[in-house]
Write an enzyme that holds these catalytic residues in place. Structure first.
Site, PDB file in Angstrom:
ATOM      1  N   PRO A  29       3.237  -5.995  -0.622  1.00 46.29           N
ATOM      2  CA  PRO A  29       4.328  -6.149   0.886  1.00 46.29           C
ATOM      3  C   PRO A  29       3.251  -6.932   1.654  1.00 46.29           C
ATOM      4  O   PRO A  29       1.977  -6.990   1.349  1.00 46.29           O
ATOM      5  CB  PRO A  29       3.982  -4.309   1.305  1.00 46.29           C
ATOM      6  N   LYS A  30       3.616  -6.975   2.498  1.00 44.99           N
ATOM      7  CA  LYS A  30       2.580  -8.039   3.631  1.00 44.99           C
ATOM      8  C   LYS A  30       2.619  -7.158   4.257  1.00 44.99           C
ATOM      9  O   LYS A  30       3.040  -6.496   5.898  1.00 44.99           O
ATOM     10  CB  LYS A  30       3.642  -9.600   3.619  1.00 44.99           C
ATOM     11  N   TRP A  31       0.510  -6.777   4.076  1.00 42.25           N
ATOM     12  CA  TRP A  31       0.492  -4.989   5.280  1.00 42.25           C
ATOM     13  C   TRP A  31       0.736  -5.695   6.816  1.00 42.25           C
ATOM     14  O   TRP A  31       0.010  -7.180   7.024  1.00 42.25           O
ATOM     15  CB  TRP A  31      -0.627  -4.337   4.803  1.00 42.25           C
TER      16      TRP A  31
END
Length: 363
Positions: A29-31
């Site tokens: 996931p791209k935080w």
């Protein structure tokens, strides 16, 4: 501090791609937070930003968490985020950058941050920067197996289908896309060797002002507004990333709309702001660079522009929007929040607890 890798160190970066790549990749996931490399040598801890600026003083609670949850001597790449309920709060995270020590202490207690680890660069006396990513990931999971909140290891998977699911669902928890990482890559500081897939939408906004470019008398950014349910024009962000030729052209295009009398502008009350406020209206001081000139030129709110944006953070566009087209066919009054797509809610706590890595089931 005496580690195999010492600061300063710029993190490895990702280049934007339009579609989810396939191959021998790890997906994460791209935080949506502050990129941070953590250096720990016993009781010495340094939190370093993407631009090699020190973040240590702003997050004292994370310094203590690093001493408690990370190995005695290590270098870990990750992201500082601020959970709020069931989603990330990027606005609240930006509030944490404050010059006053008393305010920093108060916010560290009221809005504590978390650290999401996604790469291990050194452990003990061993540098892992020349080690392939797949092995670094295994070592990271092993080294942080006992870590507790507010330190987490990001979910990762080699499943393309799961990555697509994350892309669709995690936006509802405040995340902003997926990162795809070649498993055989070594760690290459300041190079875009990874891939990022981010959400992109378009909306029509009112152009209510502009800022000059730092290099001279050309347009730096356009100030964007949307009408809220009360009929007030709300500042929602900026559009930038123009070529220098286009910046010069915009000066002439905007000239007929410039206002000499600020009292006639819907944002007149913010013209003389001298402090960084929650609303971050035009003229507000930047929390990162308090001396940066953020003065602006008011325009009659008559121009409509189509911009591309990644998502919303509260009532504002998250990050910088990108100019697409002028929209002479739209009236300013038609530019409201109702046009915006709202992502389906997703519980951030499920992601942090590792409950989102299994194949799709009925939720």
């Amino acid at each position: 501090m005496d580690l195999p890798i010492n600061p300063p160190l710029r993190p490895m970066l990702a280049k934007a791609v339009k579609t989810m790549p396939k191959g021998d990749l790890l997906y994460e996931p791209k935080w949506d937070g502050f990129r941070c490399i953590v250096f720990r040598d016993g009781d010495e801890v340094e939190l370093s930003s993407r631009g090699e600026r020190p973040l240590t003083r702003y997050f004292p609670e994370l310094v203590e968490a690093v001493k408690r949850e990370l190995p005695e001597r290590c270098v870990v790449d990750g992201e500082i985020v601020l959970p709020k309920g069931s989603r990330l709060d990027f606005d609240g995270l930006q509030q944490r950058i404050h010059p006053a020590a008393s305010r920093i202490k108060l916010l560290s207690e009221r809005t504590p941050a978390s650290f999401i680890a996604f790469d291990l660069l050194a452990l003990g006396d061993e540098s892992l920067m020349e080690t392939p990513l797949g092995e670094r990931r295994r070592r990271l999971v092993e080294a942080l197996s006992a870590a507790r909140a507010p330190v987490y290891v990001t979910p990762a998977s080699d499943s393309y289908d799961l990555a697509l699911r994350w892309f669709d669902e995690f936006e509802g928890a405040g995340l902003d896309g997926v990162i795809a990482k070649p498993r055989d890559t070594v760690y290459e500081p300041d190079r875009r060797v990874l891939f990022k897939v981010k959400h992109e939408r378009t909306c029509d906004c009112v152009v209510a002002g502009f800022r000059w470019h730092k290099s001279g008398p050309v347009v730096g950014s356009l100030l964007l507004g949307l009408y809220n349910s009360e009929g007030k024009l709300q500042h929602v962000g900026v559009a930038a990333s123009f070529s220098m030729k286009r910046r010069a052209e915009l000066v002439e295009e905007l000239r007929p709309y410039r206002l000499e009398n600020l009292d006639e502008h819907p944002w007149a009350e913010w013209a003389n702001q001298t402090e960084a406020t929650v609303d971050r209206m035009p003229g507000a001081v930047s929390r990162w660079t308090g001396k940066k000139d953020l003065s602006w030129v008011p325009l009659r709110p008559e121009l409509v522009v189509e911009v591309a944006y990644e998502g919303m953070e509260g009532d504002r566009i998250r990050h910088t929007a990108r100019f697409r087209n002028w929209r002479p066919d739209r009236t300013p009054e038609s530019c409201t929040y109702e046009q915006l797509e709202v992502p389906v809610a997703y519980d951030l706590n499920d992601i942090l607890a590792g409950e989102a890595t299994s194949p799709r089931t009925d939720r």
